[in-house]
Write a protein that holds these residues in place. Structure first.
Motif, PDB file in Angstrom:
ATOM      1  N   LYS A 122      38.328  32.512  -6.342  1.00  0.00           N
ATOM      2  CA  LYS A 122      38.754  31.137  -6.058  1.00  0.00           C
ATOM      3  C   LYS A 122      38.087  30.543  -4.827  1.00  0.00           C
ATOM      4  CE  LYS A 122      43.360  31.408  -8.163  1.00  0.00           C
ATOM      5  NZ  LYS A 122      44.827  31.332  -7.899  1.00  0.00           N
ATOM      6  N   ILE A 123      37.687  31.402  -3.871  1.00  0.00           N
ATOM      7  CA  ILE A 123      37.190  30.893  -2.585  1.00  0.00           C
ATOM      8  C   ILE A 123      35.737  31.274  -2.332  1.00  0.00           C
ATOM      9  CG2 ILE A 123      37.500  31.001  -0.075  1.00  0.00           C
ATOM     10  CD1 ILE A 123      40.506  31.451  -0.625  1.00  0.00           C
ATOM     11  N   LEU A 124      35.429  32.561  -2.420  1.00  0.00           N
ATOM     12  CA  LEU A 124      34.101  33.019  -2.033  1.00  0.00           C
ATOM     13  C   LEU A 124      33.036  32.719  -3.086  1.00  0.00           C
ATOM     14  CD1 LEU A 124      35.010  36.411  -0.354  1.00  0.00           C
ATOM     15  CD2 LEU A 124      34.574  34.206   0.733  1.00  0.00           C
ATOM     16  N   VAL A 125      33.380  32.827  -4.362  1.00  0.00           N
ATOM     17  CA  VAL A 125      32.387  32.538  -5.403  1.00  0.00           C
ATOM     18  C   VAL A 125      31.960  31.068  -5.382  1.00  0.00           C
ATOM     19  CG1 VAL A 125      31.997  32.434  -7.897  1.00  0.00           C
ATOM     20  CG2 VAL A 125      33.022  34.481  -6.873  1.00  0.00           C
ATOM     21  N   PRO A 126      32.894  30.100  -5.291  1.00  0.00           N
ATOM     22  CA  PRO A 126      32.455  28.702  -5.182  1.00  0.00           C
ATOM     23  C   PRO A 126      31.580  28.452  -3.952  1.00  0.00           C
ATOM     24  CG  PRO A 126      34.759  28.780  -5.784  1.00  0.00           C
ATOM     25  CD  PRO A 126      34.366  30.184  -5.433  1.00  0.00           C
ATOM     26  N   LEU A 127      31.925  29.108  -2.844  1.00  0.00           N
ATOM     27  CA  LEU A 127      31.112  28.957  -1.640  1.00  0.00           C
ATOM     28  C   LEU A 127      29.719  29.530  -1.855  1.00  0.00           C
ATOM     29  CD1 LEU A 127      30.836  28.216   1.330  1.00  0.00           C
ATOM     30  CD2 LEU A 127      31.741  30.467   1.897  1.00  0.00           C
ATOM     31  N   GLU A 128      29.655  30.694  -2.500  1.00  0.00           N
ATOM     32  CA  GLU A 128      28.361  31.299  -2.796  1.00  0.00           C
ATOM     33  C   GLU A 128      27.534  30.405  -3.711  1.00  0.00           C
ATOM     34  OE1 GLU A 128      26.938  35.750  -3.944  1.00  0.00           O
ATOM     35  OE2 GLU A 128      28.379  34.822  -5.310  1.00  0.00           O
ATOM     36  N   CYS A 146      23.139  26.288   8.301  1.00  0.00           N
ATOM     37  CA  CYS A 146      24.183  25.262   8.448  1.00  0.00           C
ATOM     38  C   CYS A 146      25.447  25.671   7.698  1.00  0.00           C
ATOM     39  CB  CYS A 146      23.685  23.923   7.902  1.00  0.00           C
ATOM     40  SG  CYS A 146      23.148  22.769   9.164  1.00  0.00           S
ATOM     41  N   VAL A 147      25.276  26.098   6.461  1.00  0.00           N
ATOM     42  CA  VAL A 147      26.422  26.479   5.639  1.00  0.00           C
ATOM     43  C   VAL A 147      27.169  27.645   6.274  1.00  0.00           C
ATOM     44  CG1 VAL A 147      27.110  27.465   3.427  1.00  0.00           C
ATOM     45  CG2 VAL A 147      25.477  25.585   3.483  1.00  0.00           C
ATOM     46  N   LEU A 148      26.433  28.670   6.718  1.00  0.00           N
ATOM     47  CA  LEU A 148      27.072  29.845   7.306  1.00  0.00           C
ATOM     48  C   LEU A 148      27.751  29.520   8.634  1.00  0.00           C
ATOM     49  CD1 LEU A 148      24.449  32.629   6.560  1.00  0.00           C
ATOM     50  CD2 LEU A 148      26.737  32.428   5.590  1.00  0.00           C
ATOM     51  N   THR A 149      27.050  28.769   9.491  1.00  0.00           N
ATOM     52  CA  THR A 149      27.557  28.511  10.842  1.00  0.00           C
ATOM     53  C   THR A 149      28.754  27.573  10.836  1.00  0.00           C
ATOM     54  OG1 THR A 149      25.358  28.842  11.777  1.00  0.00           O
ATOM     55  CG2 THR A 149      26.934  27.631  13.128  1.00  0.00           C
ATOM     56  N   VAL A 150      28.687  26.526  10.036  1.00  0.00           N
ATOM     57  CA  VAL A 150      29.741  25.508  10.072  1.00  0.00           C
ATOM     58  C   VAL A 150      30.826  25.767   9.039  1.00  0.00           C
ATOM     59  CG1 VAL A 150      30.237  23.039   9.852  1.00  0.00           C
ATOM     60  CG2 VAL A 150      28.114  23.800  10.940  1.00  0.00           C
ATOM     61  N   LEU A 151      30.418  26.049   7.807  1.00  0.00           N
ATOM     62  CA  LEU A 151      31.390  26.094   6.720  1.00  0.00           C
ATOM     63  C   LEU A 151      32.038  27.460   6.539  1.00  0.00           C
ATOM     64  CD1 LEU A 151      29.459  23.964   4.082  1.00  0.00           C
ATOM     65  CD2 LEU A 151      31.209  23.231   5.701  1.00  0.00           C
ATOM     66  N   ARG A 187      28.509  35.599  18.541  1.00  0.00           N
ATOM     67  CA  ARG A 187      27.038  35.549  18.430  1.00  0.00           C
ATOM     68  C   ARG A 187      26.606  34.797  17.185  1.00  0.00           C
ATOM     69  NH1 ARG A 187      27.765  40.650  20.389  1.00  0.00           N
ATOM     70  NH2 ARG A 187      27.826  41.560  18.309  1.00  0.00           N
ATOM     71  N   HIS A 188      27.256  35.068  16.063  1.00  0.00           N
ATOM     72  CA  HIS A 188      26.881  34.380  14.829  1.00  0.00           C
ATOM     73  C   HIS A 188      26.973  32.867  14.997  1.00  0.00           C
ATOM     74  CE1 HIS A 188      28.208  38.129  12.289  1.00  0.00           C
ATOM     75  NE2 HIS A 188      27.191  38.376  13.083  1.00  0.00           N
ATOM     76  N   LEU A 189      28.097  32.414  15.537  1.00  0.00           N
ATOM     77  CA  LEU A 189      28.333  30.981  15.660  1.00  0.00           C
ATOM     78  C   LEU A 189      27.419  30.321  16.684  1.00  0.00           C
ATOM     79  CD1 LEU A 189      32.205  31.219  15.464  1.00  0.00           C
ATOM     80  CD2 LEU A 189      30.808  29.890  13.878  1.00  0.00           C
ATOM     81  N   THR A 190      27.259  30.952  17.843  1.00  0.00           N
ATOM     82  CA  THR A 190      26.460  30.325  18.897  1.00  0.00           C
ATOM     83  C   THR A 190      24.970  30.385  18.606  1.00  0.00           C
ATOM     84  OG1 THR A 190      26.553  32.391  20.168  1.00  0.00           O
ATOM     85  CG2 THR A 190      28.186  30.706  20.695  1.00  0.00           C
ATOM     86  N   VAL A 191      24.488  31.523  18.115  1.00  0.00           N
ATOM     87  CA  VAL A 191      23.062  31.630  17.804  1.00  0.00           C
ATOM     88  C   VAL A 191      22.711  30.741  16.619  1.00  0.00           C
ATOM     89  CG1 VAL A 191      21.214  33.178  17.053  1.00  0.00           C
ATOM     90  CG2 VAL A 191      22.837  33.925  18.804  1.00  0.00           C
ATOM     91  N   GLY A 192      23.572  30.723  15.599  1.00  0.00           N
ATOM     92  CA  GLY A 192      23.322  29.833  14.462  1.00  0.00           C
ATOM     93  C   GLY A 192      23.263  28.383  14.887  1.00  0.00           C
ATOM     94  N   SER A 193      24.157  27.994  15.784  1.00  0.00           N
ATOM     95  CA  SER A 193      24.150  26.617  16.291  1.00  0.00           C
ATOM     96  C   SER A 193      22.872  26.318  17.071  1.00  0.00           C
ATOM     97  CB  SER A 193      25.369  26.381  17.185  1.00  0.00           C
ATOM     98  OG  SER A 193      26.566  26.541  16.457  1.00  0.00           O
ATOM     99  N   ALA A 194      22.410  27.296  17.851  1.00  0.00           N
ATOM    100  CA  ALA A 194      21.175  27.106  18.623  1.00  0.00           C
ATOM    101  C   ALA A 194      19.967  26.948  17.702  1.00  0.00           C
ATOM    102  CB  ALA A 194      20.964  28.289  19.577  1.00  0.00           C
ATOM    103  N   VAL A 195      19.950  27.697  16.602  1.00  0.00           N
ATOM    104  CA  VAL A 195      18.855  27.567  15.630  1.00  0.00           C
ATOM    105  C   VAL A 195      18.805  26.143  15.077  1.00  0.00           C
ATOM    106  CG1 VAL A 195      18.067  28.289  13.338  1.00  0.00           C
ATOM    107  CG2 VAL A 195      18.806  30.007  14.999  1.00  0.00           C
ATOM    108  N   ILE A 196      19.963  25.613  14.690  1.00  0.00           N
ATOM    109  CA  ILE A 196      20.016  24.255  14.144  1.00  0.00           C
ATOM    110  C   ILE A 196      19.636  23.223  15.200  1.00  0.00           C
ATOM    111  CG2 ILE A 196      21.490  22.511  13.081  1.00  0.00           C
ATOM    112  CD1 ILE A 196      20.891  24.898  11.296  1.00  0.00           C
ATOM    113  N   LYS A 197      20.147  23.391  16.414  1.00  0.00           N
ATOM    114  CA  LYS A 197      19.855  22.440  17.485  1.00  0.00           C
ATOM    115  C   LYS A 197      18.360  22.393  17.770  1.00  0.00           C
ATOM    116  CE  LYS A 197      21.046  21.320  22.290  1.00  0.00           C
ATOM    117  NZ  LYS A 197      21.908  21.681  23.442  1.00  0.00           N
ATOM    118  N   GLN A 198      17.734  23.552  17.903  1.00  0.00           N
ATOM    119  CA  GLN A 198      16.297  23.590  18.174  1.00  0.00           C
ATOM    120  C   GLN A 198      15.501  23.000  17.021  1.00  0.00           C
ATOM    121  OE1 GLN A 198      15.269  27.647  19.210  1.00  0.00           O
ATOM    122  NE2 GLN A 198      16.779  27.734  20.857  1.00  0.00           N
TER     123      GLN A 198
END
Length: 289
Positions: A122-128, A146-151, A187-198
Protein backbone atom coordinates in the motif's frame (compact mmCIF):
# COMPACT_ATOMS: atom_id res chain seq x y z
CA UNK A 1 43.65 4.52 22.39
CA UNK A 2 39.94 4.87 23.11
CA UNK A 3 40.24 8.55 23.94
CA UNK A 4 42.27 9.25 20.83
CA UNK A 5 39.78 7.39 18.61
CA UNK A 6 36.80 9.20 20.12
CA UNK A 7 38.48 12.60 19.71
CA UNK A 8 38.54 12.33 15.91
CA UNK A 9 34.89 11.32 15.56
CA UNK A 10 32.80 14.41 14.69
CA UNK A 11 29.88 15.10 17.00
CA UNK A 12 27.23 14.34 14.37
CA UNK A 13 28.51 10.75 14.07
CA UNK A 14 29.01 10.04 17.77
CA UNK A 15 26.22 7.96 19.30
CA UNK A 16 26.35 9.98 22.53
CA UNK A 17 27.07 13.48 21.19
CA UNK A 18 25.08 13.55 17.95
CA UNK A 19 22.00 15.80 17.87
CA UNK A 20 18.53 14.36 17.56
CA UNK A 21 17.46 13.38 14.07
CA UNK A 22 15.21 16.39 13.51
CA UNK A 23 17.62 18.95 14.95
CA UNK A 24 20.54 17.50 13.03
CA UNK A 25 18.70 17.21 9.74
CA UNK A 26 17.47 20.80 9.95
CA UNK A 27 20.63 22.47 11.27
CA UNK A 28 23.70 20.61 10.00
CA UNK A 29 25.35 21.35 6.66
CA UNK A 30 27.00 18.14 5.42
CA UNK A 31 28.10 18.00 1.79
CA UNK A 32 28.98 15.05 -0.47
CA UNK A 33 32.50 16.50 -0.72
CA UNK A 34 32.94 16.02 3.02
CA UNK A 35 30.86 12.88 3.57
CA UNK A 36 32.79 10.68 1.17
CA UNK A 37 33.92 7.06 1.53
CA UNK A 38 36.82 8.04 3.81
CA UNK A 39 34.40 9.92 6.06
CA UNK A 40 32.10 6.91 6.25
CA UNK A 41 34.89 4.49 7.10
CA UNK A 42 36.34 6.78 9.74
CA UNK A 43 33.23 8.19 11.39
CA UNK A 44 30.58 5.52 10.87
CA UNK A 45 32.40 2.19 10.83
CA UNK A 46 34.83 3.33 13.55
CA UNK A 47 32.55 5.80 15.29
CA UNK A 48 28.77 5.39 15.26
CA UNK A 49 28.88 1.59 14.99
CA UNK A 50 31.82 1.09 17.33
CA UNK A 51 30.93 -1.18 20.22
CA UNK A 52 27.41 -1.96 18.99
CA UNK A 53 26.26 -5.57 19.09
CA UNK A 54 23.70 -7.74 17.35
CA UNK A 55 20.78 -5.52 16.36
CA UNK A 56 22.77 -2.28 16.52
CA UNK A 57 22.76 -1.33 20.20
CA UNK A 58 25.24 -1.38 23.04
CA UNK A 59 25.48 -4.58 25.06
CA UNK A 60 24.23 -2.91 28.25
CA UNK A 61 20.98 -1.84 26.51
CA UNK A 62 19.22 -5.14 27.10
CA UNK A 63 15.80 -6.16 25.83
CA UNK A 64 13.43 -6.35 28.85
CA UNK A 65 11.66 -9.63 29.50
CA UNK A 66 8.24 -8.07 28.92
CA UNK A 67 9.18 -7.33 25.30
CA UNK A 68 9.43 -11.07 24.61
CA UNK A 69 5.94 -11.76 25.96
CA UNK A 70 3.07 -11.82 23.41
CA UNK A 71 1.00 -8.67 23.62
CA UNK A 72 0.29 -5.28 22.03
CA UNK A 73 3.58 -3.65 23.04
CA UNK A 74 5.69 -6.39 21.45
CA UNK A 75 3.44 -6.41 18.39
CA UNK A 76 3.79 -2.64 18.00
CA UNK A 77 7.58 -2.87 17.98
CA UNK A 78 7.66 -5.87 15.65
CA UNK A 79 5.49 -3.96 13.16
CA UNK A 80 7.76 -0.92 13.35
CA UNK A 81 10.96 -2.87 12.75
CA UNK A 82 9.47 -5.19 10.14
CA UNK A 83 8.35 -2.21 8.06
CA UNK A 84 11.71 -0.52 8.58
CA UNK A 85 13.59 -3.59 7.37
CA UNK A 86 11.75 -3.31 4.07
CA UNK A 87 11.66 0.47 3.75
CA UNK A 88 15.34 1.00 4.48
CA UNK A 89 16.64 -2.15 2.76
CA UNK A 90 18.88 -2.70 5.77
CA UNK A 91 17.28 -5.90 6.86
CA UNK A 92 20.18 -7.23 8.91
CA UNK A 93 19.77 -4.57 11.59
CA UNK A 94 16.05 -5.09 12.03
CA UNK A 95 16.11 -8.85 11.52
CA UNK A 96 18.66 -9.45 14.24
CA UNK A 97 16.63 -7.32 16.63
CA UNK A 98 13.46 -9.30 15.86
CA UNK A 99 15.44 -12.33 17.01
CA UNK A 100 16.01 -10.57 20.34
CA UNK A 101 12.24 -10.10 20.56
CA UNK A 102 11.80 -13.86 20.43
CA UNK A 103 11.07 -14.33 16.72
CA UNK A 104 12.67 -17.59 15.63
CA UNK A 105 15.42 -17.32 13.02
CA UNK A 106 13.58 -19.55 10.56
CA UNK A 107 10.41 -17.47 10.97
CA UNK A 108 11.96 -14.04 10.34
CA UNK A 109 11.01 -13.56 6.69
CA UNK A 110 7.55 -15.03 7.20
CA UNK A 111 6.99 -12.72 10.19
CA UNK A 112 8.08 -9.64 8.25
CA UNK A 113 5.80 -10.59 5.38
CA UNK A 114 2.88 -11.20 7.71
CA UNK A 115 3.14 -7.97 9.69
CA UNK A 116 4.48 -5.59 7.03
CA UNK A 117 3.62 -7.11 3.66
CA UNK A 118 0.31 -5.30 3.33
CA UNK A 119 1.88 -1.96 4.30
CA UNK A 120 4.62 -2.56 1.72
CA UNK A 121 2.06 -3.03 -1.04
CA UNK A 122 0.00 0.00 0.00
CA UNK A 123 2.86 2.42 0.73
CA UNK A 124 6.27 1.33 -0.51
CA UNK A 125 5.28 -0.15 -3.88
CA UNK A 126 3.45 3.02 -5.03
CA UNK A 127 6.45 5.06 -3.92
CA UNK A 128 8.79 2.75 -5.81
CA UNK A 129 6.61 3.02 -8.90
CA UNK A 130 6.85 6.80 -8.64
CA UNK A 131 10.57 7.13 -8.00
CA UNK A 132 12.25 4.13 -9.63
CA UNK A 133 11.61 5.16 -13.26
CA UNK A 134 13.47 8.43 -12.63
CA UNK A 135 16.83 6.72 -12.29
CA UNK A 136 16.20 3.42 -14.04
CA UNK A 137 14.38 4.65 -17.15
CA UNK A 138 15.15 8.36 -17.42
CA UNK A 139 18.65 8.45 -15.93
CA UNK A 140 17.50 11.30 -13.69
CA UNK A 141 19.89 11.07 -10.75
CA UNK A 142 18.90 14.46 -9.32
CA UNK A 143 15.20 13.62 -9.51
CA UNK A 144 15.90 10.39 -7.65
CA UNK A 145 17.80 12.26 -4.92
CA UNK A 146 14.86 14.67 -4.60
CA UNK A 147 12.41 11.82 -4.12
CA UNK A 148 14.59 10.09 -1.51
CA UNK A 149 15.58 13.22 0.40
CA UNK A 150 12.21 14.96 0.54
CA UNK A 151 9.53 12.33 0.06
CA UNK A 152 10.95 9.14 1.56
CA UNK A 153 13.35 10.04 4.34
CA UNK A 154 11.74 13.42 4.93
CA UNK A 155 8.48 11.65 5.73
CA UNK A 156 9.66 8.50 7.50
CA UNK A 157 12.51 10.00 9.54
CA UNK A 158 10.25 11.85 12.02
CA UNK A 159 8.49 8.57 12.79
CA UNK A 160 11.90 7.13 13.67
CA UNK A 161 12.57 10.08 15.98
CA UNK A 162 9.26 9.47 17.74
CA UNK A 163 10.10 5.78 18.03
CA UNK A 164 13.41 6.49 19.76
CA UNK A 165 11.73 8.76 22.30
CA UNK A 166 8.84 6.49 23.20
CA UNK A 167 10.87 3.25 23.58
CA UNK A 168 13.63 4.65 25.84
CA UNK A 169 12.26 3.15 29.04
CA UNK A 170 10.13 0.36 27.65
CA UNK A 171 12.88 -1.12 25.44
CA UNK A 172 16.31 0.57 25.69
CA UNK A 173 17.75 -1.70 22.99
CA UNK A 174 15.09 -0.62 20.50
CA UNK A 175 15.68 3.04 21.37
CA UNK A 176 19.43 2.67 20.77
CA UNK A 177 18.82 1.04 17.39
CA UNK A 178 16.64 3.98 16.45
CA UNK A 179 19.30 6.36 17.76
CA UNK A 180 21.99 4.84 15.52
CA UNK A 181 19.61 4.77 12.57
CA UNK A 182 18.74 8.41 13.21
CA UNK A 183 22.41 9.43 13.07
CA UNK A 184 22.57 7.69 9.69
CA UNK A 185 19.44 9.51 8.51
CA UNK A 186 20.98 12.88 9.39
CA UNK A 187 23.68 12.23 6.79
CA UNK A 188 21.18 11.01 4.21
CA UNK A 189 19.00 14.08 4.59
CA UNK A 190 21.73 16.72 4.81
CA UNK A 191 24.01 15.32 2.11
CA UNK A 192 21.07 14.72 -0.22
CA UNK A 193 19.95 18.30 0.32
CA UNK A 194 23.47 19.58 -0.39
CA UNK A 195 23.56 17.62 -3.67
CA UNK A 196 20.31 19.26 -4.81
CA UNK A 197 21.39 22.72 -3.65
CA UNK A 198 24.70 22.54 -5.50
CA UNK A 199 22.97 21.19 -8.61
CA UNK A 200 20.43 24.04 -8.67
CA UNK A 201 23.14 26.64 -8.17
CA UNK A 202 24.85 25.26 -11.28
CA UNK A 203 21.59 24.63 -13.18
CA UNK A 204 18.99 27.22 -12.10
CA UNK A 205 16.85 26.39 -15.12
CA UNK A 206 16.01 23.05 -13.50
CA UNK A 207 14.15 24.71 -10.63
CA UNK A 208 10.63 24.50 -12.18
CA UNK A 209 11.05 20.82 -13.06
CA UNK A 210 12.21 19.82 -9.59
CA UNK A 211 9.49 21.88 -7.93
CA UNK A 212 6.90 20.11 -10.06
CA UNK A 213 8.40 16.74 -9.13
CA UNK A 214 8.19 17.57 -5.42
CA UNK A 215 4.60 18.79 -5.73
CA UNK A 216 3.53 15.62 -7.55
CA UNK A 217 5.37 13.48 -5.05
CA UNK A 218 3.80 15.19 -2.05
CA UNK A 219 0.36 14.78 -3.62
CA UNK A 220 1.06 11.07 -4.07
CA UNK A 221 2.19 10.72 -0.43
CA UNK A 222 -1.02 12.40 0.66
CA UNK A 223 -3.00 9.62 -1.00
CA UNK A 224 -1.11 6.79 0.74
CA UNK A 225 -2.26 5.30 4.09
CA UNK A 226 0.93 6.25 5.96
CA UNK A 227 -0.93 7.92 8.82
CA UNK A 228 -3.28 4.96 9.13
CA UNK A 229 -0.29 2.65 9.50
CA UNK A 230 1.34 4.82 12.17
CA UNK A 231 -1.94 5.21 14.06
CA UNK A 232 -2.46 1.43 14.10
CA UNK A 233 0.97 0.97 15.69
CA UNK A 234 0.40 3.77 18.18
CA UNK A 235 -2.84 2.17 19.35
CA UNK A 236 -1.01 -1.09 19.97
CA UNK A 237 1.70 0.85 21.79
CA UNK A 238 -0.93 2.64 23.89
CA UNK A 239 -2.49 -0.60 25.04
CA UNK A 240 0.86 -2.11 25.95
CA UNK A 241 2.15 1.06 27.62
CA UNK A 242 -0.84 1.16 29.96
CA UNK A 243 0.12 -2.28 31.23
CA UNK A 244 3.58 -0.96 32.17
CA UNK A 245 2.68 2.38 33.75
CA UNK A 246 5.08 1.64 36.60
CA UNK A 247 7.97 1.48 34.09
CA UNK A 248 7.01 4.63 32.20
CA UNK A 249 6.41 6.69 35.33
CA UNK A 250 6.78 10.45 34.81
CA UNK A 251 9.04 10.14 31.76
CA UNK A 252 8.32 13.01 29.35
CA UNK A 253 7.94 12.31 25.65
CA UNK A 254 8.59 16.01 25.02
CA UNK A 255 9.08 18.74 27.62
CA UNK A 256 5.87 19.18 29.59
CA UNK A 257 4.14 16.08 28.17
CA UNK A 258 4.40 12.78 30.00
CA UNK A 259 4.48 9.76 27.72
CA UNK A 260 1.81 8.03 29.81
CA UNK A 261 -0.54 10.99 29.26
CA UNK A 262 -0.09 11.09 25.49
CA UNK A 263 -2.63 9.53 23.14
CA UNK A 264 -2.11 7.70 19.83
CA UNK A 265 -3.63 10.64 17.99
CA UNK A 266 -1.35 13.14 19.72
CA UNK A 267 1.75 11.11 18.86
CA UNK A 268 0.55 10.77 15.28
CA UNK A 269 0.10 14.53 14.97
CA UNK A 270 3.52 15.04 16.55
CA UNK A 271 5.16 12.88 13.86
CA UNK A 272 3.14 14.55 11.09
CA UNK A 273 4.10 18.03 12.32
CA UNK A 274 7.78 17.09 12.56
CA UNK A 275 7.59 15.69 9.03
CA UNK A 276 6.23 18.93 7.58
CA UNK A 277 8.77 21.03 9.51
CA UNK A 278 11.63 18.84 8.31
CA UNK A 279 10.48 18.88 4.70
CA UNK A 280 9.96 22.66 4.71
CA UNK A 281 13.39 23.21 6.25
CA UNK A 282 15.16 21.03 3.69
CA UNK A 283 13.21 22.53 0.77
CA UNK A 284 14.17 26.05 1.88
CA UNK A 285 17.82 25.00 2.19
CA UNK A 286 17.81 23.54 -1.32
CA UNK A 287 16.07 26.55 -2.84
CA UNK A 288 12.88 24.61 -3.55
CA UNK A 289 10.59 26.28 -1.00
Amino acid sequence: MAGRAESVIPAEADIDRAPGLLDGAMSLDLTPQRCNLEYWLGTVAQGTLRGLVRGGHRAEAATPAWMREPGPLRQALIEEFAFRSIAEEKATRALSYLVELGVAQDELHATIERVAGEDREKILVPLENFGLPLGRDAGDFIGGVCVLTVLVEGVLAPAAELSELKWRLLDPAAAEIERAAGIDEIRHLTVGSAVIKQYLQANPGELPRLKDLIERGRAMWGSLPVLDMILRRERLFQEGMQQLRHVVGDYELVPGKRLIDSTPEERLMMAATWSMELQDSRLAFMGLA
